[in-house]
Design an enzyme around this catalytic site. Structure first.
Site, PDB file in Angstrom:
ATOM      1  N   SER A 114       0.814  -1.229   0.000  1.00 36.70           N
ATOM      2  CA  SER A 114       0.000   0.000   0.000  1.00 36.70           C
ATOM      3  C   SER A 114       0.837   1.264   0.000  1.00 36.70           C
ATOM      4  CB  SER A 114      -0.880   0.010   1.262  1.00 36.70           C
ATOM      5  OG  SER A 114      -1.716  -1.123   1.270  1.00 36.70           O
ATOM      6  N   HIS A 158      -7.438  -0.774   5.874  1.00 34.36           N
ATOM      7  CA  HIS A 158      -6.968  -2.152   6.056  1.00 34.36           C
ATOM      8  C   HIS A 158      -7.080  -2.609   7.509  1.00 34.36           C
ATOM      9  CE1 HIS A 158      -5.612  -2.970   2.000  1.00 34.36           C
ATOM     10  NE2 HIS A 158      -5.037  -1.783   1.957  1.00 34.36           N
TER      11      HIS A 158
END
Ligand SMILES: CC(C)(COP(=O)(O)OP(=O)(O)O)[C@@H](O)C(=O)NCCC(N)=O
Length: 460
Positions: free
Chosen positions: A292, A390
């Protein structure tokens, strides 16, 4: 004009049938819904605001009848349970906003669901831009969100794998919607759906051909620590012949495409669904992780440095030794405050090319980034939106990677650092509950070690 608005609202937003006739009244003509949709689409942004304000204000809940029923409910507290349940049901029914029936009727006409998704996108924009602070508009958003959450629940969504054989119009949308690592050209797009890659989307029968949320996956030997190795130009491998080179699934991009479905949590459901799909295709696969970006880290760091400089605490952030190395490495003119030298340094991307500067800055930037992700909060949750996403899903903040995104954008946004949020499948529901209820961030030894180095240095 205004009269036009009042006229159409009075005509198409049918009054709430009485409790007694609630199941007996025939649905209004479909033309009412079509007229409403047509009229709304003809309005410009400003008129939409006043139209939605009228709709939510004058065609919402009949507060008078609700309060009368609330009083009645209090009176019946001493009565038998059946009576109490009856009055509660009547109260529940009267809490239905009048416009909710119209929204239900619209969802049943052609293109109606897509219309309501776009309508909620307008409502969200009104709320976020503070164009209106009306509590009725917030109520309208709540009603729309609850309807959309029912219609777009995971059981009604279809998982589609996008390949080079998918229709052009879908591939074109996949390319257009890619928000994290923009697709450069056909070759780039072809690679992202080619060997050692997977691209999945959720679609819904009410919005055919529209990918609602898109997930891009790289199939690798182990968990990737660099994005260039995933999206960089390289000859497309012929086929996935070497299965035992596939042990890990790396989620390197996820994007939701409908603003009006924000808060419906499609991304989380898609990741979980894709994990199951991959497990059935690769039974031995045991590593699932994101790679990410860390949007906002560089600007957060610049802010921190200028705040420390103002408070004369610049030296807290680095050790004496590190400051000396920064000064030597930048041969900044004497008298320049070291913290200014550092700000200037990370303001450009030159430092990345200098082996020496990189070596000096790595421990500093890695521990600052670990603190940014792990320690910086907004209302108790992670400040960084990608981390928050997340962590809500129950992922573990697993590994920070140095020189992970050496593209100009990667260096400018996050000093080239990227992070793996790892999905330990047996832990995600526990971690998610921990995070959402007690705001606990589950992190690996590497991350916790970097955080404690930051705290030691900064006496935070
Ligand atoms: C990260 C995404 C996919 C999460 O969407 P979703 O699961 O629907 O969350 P939410 O919008 O329901 O809170 C979404 O926020 C998004 O598209 N963000 C921009 C691109 C990115 N990956 O940060």
């Amino acid at each position: 004009g205004v009269t036009g608005m009042e006229e159409i609202l009075a005509r198409v937003v049918a009054p709430l049938p009485t409790y007694e006739t609630r199941d007996k009244s025939p649905p209004p003509p479909e033309s009412n819904s079509l007229d409403f949709m047509h009229f709304y689409k003809s309005l410009d942004k400003e008129d939409r605001l006043s139209f939605l304000t009228k709709l939510s204000q004058d065609f919402g809940v009949d507060h008078k009848s609700v309060s009368e029923l609330a009083v009645k409910l209090l009176d019946t507290q001493l009565r038998d349970l059946a009576t109490i349940l009856q009055v509660e049901d009547r109260l529940r029914y009267n809490l239905t906003p009048r416009y909710k029936q119209l929204l239900n009727h619209i969802s049943r006409v052609e293109g109606g669901v897509k219309f309501l998704v776009d309508l909620r996108a307008d409502v969200l924009e009104i709320i976020s831009s503070k164009a209106s602070e009306s509590p009725h508009i917030k109520d309208l958003n709540g009603t729309l969100k609850s309807l959309l959450s029912e219609w777009f629940s995971v059981g009604l969504l279809r998982l589609e794998r996008i390949t080079w054989q998918s229709p052009c119009e879908i591939l074109q949308k996949i390319s257009q919607y890619e928000a994290v690592h923009p697709v450069r050209n056909w070759t780039d797009l072809k690679r992202r759906v080619g060997p050692y890659r997977r691209c999945y989307a959720f679609t819904h029968a009410a919005m055919p051909g529209e990918p609602l949320v898109v997930l891009h996956v790289a199939l690798t030997e182990d968990i990737s620590d660099n994005i260039q190795s995933i999206v960089r130009e390289f000859a497309t491998l012929h086929s996935e012949e070497d299965v035992n080179k596939i042990n890990a699934a790396i989620f390197y991009s996820i994007s939701s495409t409908q603003a009006g479905l924000q808060g419906v949590e499609l991304g989380n459901y898609l990741i979980k669904r894709v994990v199951r799909e991959l497990q059935s295709e690769f039974p031995h696969m045991a590593q699932f992780s994101s790679l990410s970006p860390i949007p906002g880290f560089s600007s957060w760091l610049q802010g921190l440095l200028s705040q420390y400089r103002k408070e004369g605490r610049g030296s807290d952030l680095l050790s004496e030794q590190e400051w000396r190395e920064v000064e030597q490495a930048t041969d900044s003119p004497s008298g320049t405050l070291a913290v200014d030298a550092l700000r200037k340094l990370i303001g450009t991307s030159e430092w990345l090319r200098s082996e020496r500067l990189s070596r000096v800055l790595e421990p500093v930037l890695m521990r600052l980034c670990a603190w940014y992700l792990y320690g910086e909060k907004r209302r108790g949750y992670a400040l960084n939106p990608v981390a928050n996403f997340h962590l809500q899903n129950g992922a573990t903040m697993w590994r920070l990677n140095w020189h992970a995104d050496t593209s100009p954008r990667g260096v400018a946004n996050s000093c080239g650092i990227m992070v793996n949020y790892r999905y330990f499948l047996s832990e995600t529901s526990k971690n998610s509950a921990l995070y959402l209820q007690s705001k606990v961030v589950v992190a690996s030894e590497q991350v916790l070690g970097l955080v404690s180095q930051f705290q030691k240095n900064s006496k935070l």
